[in-house]
Design an enzyme around this catalytic site. Structure first.
Site, PDB file in Angstrom:
ATOM      1  N   HIS A  61       0.842  -1.208   0.000  1.00  0.00           N
ATOM      2  CA  HIS A  61       0.000   0.000   0.000  1.00  0.00           C
ATOM      3  C   HIS A  61       0.873   1.251   0.000  1.00  0.00           C
ATOM      4  O   HIS A  61       1.274   1.734   1.065  1.00  0.00           O
ATOM      5  CB  HIS A  61      -0.921  -0.016   1.218  1.00  0.00           C
ATOM      6  CG  HIS A  61      -1.972   1.049   1.211  1.00  0.00           C
ATOM      7  ND1 HIS A  61      -3.231   0.855   1.723  1.00  0.00           N
ATOM      8  CD2 HIS A  61      -1.959   2.328   0.758  1.00  0.00           C
ATOM      9  CE1 HIS A  61      -3.940   1.975   1.592  1.00  0.00           C
ATOM     10  NE2 HIS A  61      -3.187   2.886   1.018  1.00  0.00           N
ATOM     11  N   LEU A  64       2.577   6.469  -5.090  1.00  0.00           N
ATOM     12  CA  LEU A  64       3.773   6.953  -5.793  1.00  0.00           C
ATOM     13  C   LEU A  64       3.513   8.279  -6.508  1.00  0.00           C
ATOM     14  O   LEU A  64       4.438   8.887  -7.042  1.00  0.00           O
ATOM     15  CB  LEU A  64       4.284   5.894  -6.781  1.00  0.00           C
ATOM     16  CG  LEU A  64       4.811   4.593  -6.139  1.00  0.00           C
ATOM     17  CD1 LEU A  64       5.339   3.647  -7.212  1.00  0.00           C
ATOM     18  CD2 LEU A  64       5.876   4.867  -5.096  1.00  0.00           C
ATOM     19  N   ARG A  65       2.239   8.715  -6.544  1.00  0.00           N
ATOM     20  CA  ARG A  65       1.869  10.051  -7.048  1.00  0.00           C
ATOM     21  C   ARG A  65       2.169  10.267  -8.530  1.00  0.00           C
ATOM     22  O   ARG A  65       2.220  11.416  -8.976  1.00  0.00           O
ATOM     23  CB  ARG A  65       2.587  11.149  -6.247  1.00  0.00           C
ATOM     24  CG  ARG A  65       2.431  11.065  -4.731  1.00  0.00           C
ATOM     25  CD  ARG A  65       1.001  11.102  -4.296  1.00  0.00           C
ATOM     26  NE  ARG A  65       0.886  11.360  -2.853  1.00  0.00           N
ATOM     27  CZ  ARG A  65      -0.206  11.092  -2.150  1.00  0.00           C
ATOM     28  NH1 ARG A  65      -1.273  10.545  -2.733  1.00  0.00           N
ATOM     29  NH2 ARG A  65      -0.254  11.364  -0.862  1.00  0.00           N
ATOM     30  N   ASN A  95      -5.055   6.381  -6.928  1.00  0.00           N
ATOM     31  CA  ASN A  95      -5.588   7.752  -6.868  1.00  0.00           C
ATOM     32  C   ASN A  95      -4.559   8.778  -7.344  1.00  0.00           C
ATOM     33  O   ASN A  95      -4.220   9.732  -6.646  1.00  0.00           O
ATOM     34  CB  ASN A  95      -6.112   8.092  -5.462  1.00  0.00           C
ATOM     35  CG  ASN A  95      -5.063   7.948  -4.372  1.00  0.00           C
ATOM     36  OD1 ASN A  95      -4.023   7.316  -4.571  1.00  0.00           O
ATOM     37  ND2 ASN A  95      -5.330   8.544  -3.227  1.00  0.00           N
ATOM     38  N   ASP A 153      -8.927   3.442  -2.995  1.00  0.00           N
ATOM     39  CA  ASP A 153      -8.274   3.983  -1.797  1.00  0.00           C
ATOM     40  C   ASP A 153      -8.205   5.506  -1.798  1.00  0.00           C
ATOM     41  O   ASP A 153      -7.928   6.140  -2.806  1.00  0.00           O
ATOM     42  CB  ASP A 153      -6.858   3.427  -1.637  1.00  0.00           C
ATOM     43  CG  ASP A 153      -6.256   3.882  -0.320  1.00  0.00           C
ATOM     44  OD1 ASP A 153      -6.909   3.686   0.708  1.00  0.00           O
ATOM     45  OD2 ASP A 153      -5.164   4.468  -0.338  1.00  0.00           O
ATOM     46  N   HIS A 180     -10.898   0.748   1.313  1.00  0.00           N
ATOM     47  CA  HIS A 180     -10.672   1.893   2.203  1.00  0.00           C
ATOM     48  C   HIS A 180     -11.998   2.055   2.939  1.00  0.00           C
ATOM     49  O   HIS A 180     -12.976   2.535   2.370  1.00  0.00           O
ATOM     50  CB  HIS A 180     -10.311   3.123   1.366  1.00  0.00           C
ATOM     51  CG  HIS A 180     -10.280   4.403   2.141  1.00  0.00           C
ATOM     52  ND1 HIS A 180      -9.122   5.094   2.385  1.00  0.00           N
ATOM     53  CD2 HIS A 180     -11.263   5.128   2.722  1.00  0.00           C
ATOM     54  CE1 HIS A 180      -9.384   6.194   3.080  1.00  0.00           C
ATOM     55  NE2 HIS A 180     -10.682   6.235   3.296  1.00  0.00           N
ATOM     56  N   HIS A 233      -5.319  -0.385   5.899  1.00  0.00           N
ATOM     57  CA  HIS A 233      -5.002   0.448   7.070  1.00  0.00           C
ATOM     58  C   HIS A 233      -6.026   0.451   8.210  1.00  0.00           C
ATOM     59  O   HIS A 233      -6.628   1.478   8.501  1.00  0.00           O
ATOM     60  CB  HIS A 233      -4.698   1.891   6.661  1.00  0.00           C
ATOM     61  CG  HIS A 233      -5.655   2.521   5.677  1.00  0.00           C
ATOM     62  ND1 HIS A 233      -6.990   2.612   5.901  1.00  0.00           N
ATOM     63  CD2 HIS A 233      -5.437   3.098   4.464  1.00  0.00           C
ATOM     64  CE1 HIS A 233      -7.559   3.228   4.870  1.00  0.00           C
ATOM     65  NE2 HIS A 233      -6.634   3.526   3.979  1.00  0.00           N
ATOM     66  N   ASP A 306       1.116   2.739   3.700  1.00  0.00           N
ATOM     67  CA  ASP A 306       0.269   3.831   3.212  1.00  0.00           C
ATOM     68  C   ASP A 306       1.141   5.069   2.931  1.00  0.00           C
ATOM     69  O   ASP A 306       0.713   6.211   3.174  1.00  0.00           O
ATOM     70  CB  ASP A 306      -0.855   4.145   4.205  1.00  0.00           C
ATOM     71  CG  ASP A 306      -1.970   4.991   3.584  1.00  0.00           C
ATOM     72  OD1 ASP A 306      -1.891   5.286   2.370  1.00  0.00           O
ATOM     73  OD2 ASP A 306      -2.907   5.356   4.307  1.00  0.00           O
ATOM     74  N   HIS A 310       3.631  14.250   0.558  1.00  0.00           N
ATOM     75  CA  HIS A 310       3.010  15.548   0.270  1.00  0.00           C
ATOM     76  C   HIS A 310       4.074  16.633   0.262  1.00  0.00           C
ATOM     77  O   HIS A 310       5.072  16.552   0.983  1.00  0.00           O
ATOM     78  CB  HIS A 310       1.959  15.904   1.330  1.00  0.00           C
ATOM     79  CG  HIS A 310       0.713  15.092   1.230  1.00  0.00           C
ATOM     80  ND1 HIS A 310      -0.071  15.067   0.098  1.00  0.00           N
ATOM     81  CD2 HIS A 310       0.109  14.263   2.120  1.00  0.00           C
ATOM     82  CE1 HIS A 310      -1.100  14.263   0.299  1.00  0.00           C
ATOM     83  NE2 HIS A 310      -1.010  13.754   1.511  1.00  0.00           N
TER      84      HIS A 310
HETATM   85 ZN   LIG Z   1      -6.917   4.594   2.337  1.00  0.00          ZN
END
Ligand SMILES: [Zn+2]
Length: 424
Positions: A61, A64-65, A95, A153, A180, A233, A306, A310
């Site tokens: 989980h 990697l953006r 996402n 997620d 999620h 998570h 997770d 940022h």
């Molecule tokens: Zn999540």
């Protein structure tokens, strides 16, 4: 692609091995395990005496953006962070921008990882089109493209009927569904765990019930559909209890927790510390204890980070508007080893939680040092002391609540297909 790892304590729960052995990798696969192995001349060798040798660690989980949010992280930097943390494989959540809900985006990730990543990158596709929770994504196409699971997620699939169809369809094609679990109405505008600390700080709280109720729904849907479900998570006493009970009656429910949920409580938020803001939020001491107990008794199947990078502009702001999440790849192993030091887990359990079982849940041909398996190996120095410093993190982002912490234990060699991709 050839490597001899000599004299380490090999811990491989997939074969019930815990012994001092050499590991010989040839052409990227495990050729032999044994004592006093001889390798062909010119084979690189690692002296692993006093070190622990395990199947390559797997983080099922991470974010990697990439594509679209590369100012936080990208496939190259995320994979370097993984390698430095001892991970040979990561599964990345969909996402991104755009989201991974098509063959094209899944292929983009796989191709970019092939040319730029130090470790194996396995994409997870969306459960629903656009991650919007309205209609199912083309799971068959995502699986064909190389996705190893599906998840929305970051958000729950609110529509129970849609989630039922997702579980049924995914079971049919053999792809993991990762939930999620969150009741958004109960979360409301909450920004941290609801309790004493949130009251003192004057911050809106998120009750544990927001997680427990959603976990219970997934478990009942999985039971009803006769399909597996994996809960991402988990962080509460109740989630652990619900999954423990579900397992006891034969429901195919698995789950993961993250190191921060067995290490920190909501006390870490004091001072409006945005690096302690995440979703689900850090909980109470009783919840931390439940995570440890759940890891120890097999209720919790995997430790996953997770990893959520940022930019400082998204964290150095008022607590209420700061984004959720922390980077975790480089601190996961020492924080998990701490549970071994505390006597809550043994090393075999740790390796199962961080390698063998995540591989099983995602259906990866990893998490084992069986002869013929891919030569992904992590060599760990459990006694190595070091300090977490922002400047030394490989991740593009530094949003960690563990900055400045003294750690014990780390990966000293990370080996992917017989090649050393990281050396401490
Ligand atoms: Zn999540």
């Amino acid at each position: 692609m050839n490597l001899l790892i000599k004299g380490g304590r090999v811990i491989d729960p997939s074969q019930g091995i815990d012994a001092n052995l050499d590991v010989l990798i040839a052409d990227g696969v495990v050729l032999e395990l044994g004592q006093g192995l001889a390798a062909p001349e010119g084979t690189p060798a690692i002296d692993a005496s006093g070190l622990i040798v395990t199947p390559g660690l797997i983080d099922m989980h991470v974010h990697l953006r990439d594509p679209g949010l590369e100012y936080k992280e990208d496939i190259a930097t995320g994979s370097r962070s993984a390698a430095a943390g001892g991970f040979t494989s990561v599964a990345c959540m969909p996402n991104t921008s755009p989201v991974i809900d098509s063959k094209a985006i899944a292929s983009y990730i796989i191709n970019k990882a092939k040319s730029e990543a130090l470790v194996n990158v396995f994409p997870i596709g969306c459960i629903t089109k656009g991650g919007k929770g309205e209609s199912l994504a083309e799971m068959g196409e995502l699986k064909e493209a190389g996705c190893v699971g599906v998840s929305d997620d970051g958000k729950p699939v609110c529509n129970s009927e849609l989630m039922r169809r997702a579980l049924e369809y995914a079971k049919g094609i053999g792809i993991a569904v990762i939930s999620h679990s969150e009741d958004l109405a109960l979360v409301g505008e909450g920004v941290m765990n609801e309790g004493f600390v949130s009251t003192e700080l004057g911050l809106k709280g998120i009750p544990w019930a927001a997680e427990d109720i959603a976990v219970a729904r997934e478990v009942y849907l999985a039971e009803f559909a006769g399909a597996p479900v994996h809960i991402a998570h988990i962080s509460t006493v109740g989630s652990a209890r619900i999954i423990r009970n579900a397992k006891a009656r034969g429901v195919k429910a698995t789950c993961e927790t993250a190191p921060h949920y067995f290490t920190l409580t909501d006390e870490a938020v004091r001072g409006y510390e945005t690096n302690a803001k995440m979703n689900p939020p850090l909980r109470s001491a009783a919840d931390v204890e439940a995570m440890k107990a759940g890891l120890a008794d097999g209720t919790i199947d995997a430790i996953a980070t997770d990893h959520a990078p940022h930019h400082p502009d998204e964290k150095d702001v008022e607590f209420n508007v700061a984004l959720n999440g922390i980077v975790g790849l480089e601190t996961s192993l020492p924080l998990s080893l701490k549970l071994v030091e505390e006597g809550r887990l043994d090393l075999n359990q740790l390796v199962s939680l961080m390698s063998c079982t995540p591989a099983k849940i995602l259906g990866l041909d990893r998490g084992t040092l069986k002869v013929g398996a891919v030569g992904d190996v992590t060599v760990i120095d459990p006694a190595k002391e070091w300090q977490v410093e922002a400047a030394k993190l490989e991740s593009k982002s530094k949003n960690s609540p563990f900055l400045g912490w003294k750690m014990k234990g780390r990966a000293v060699y990370t080996v992917v297909k017989g090649q050393v991709v990281y050396q401490a």
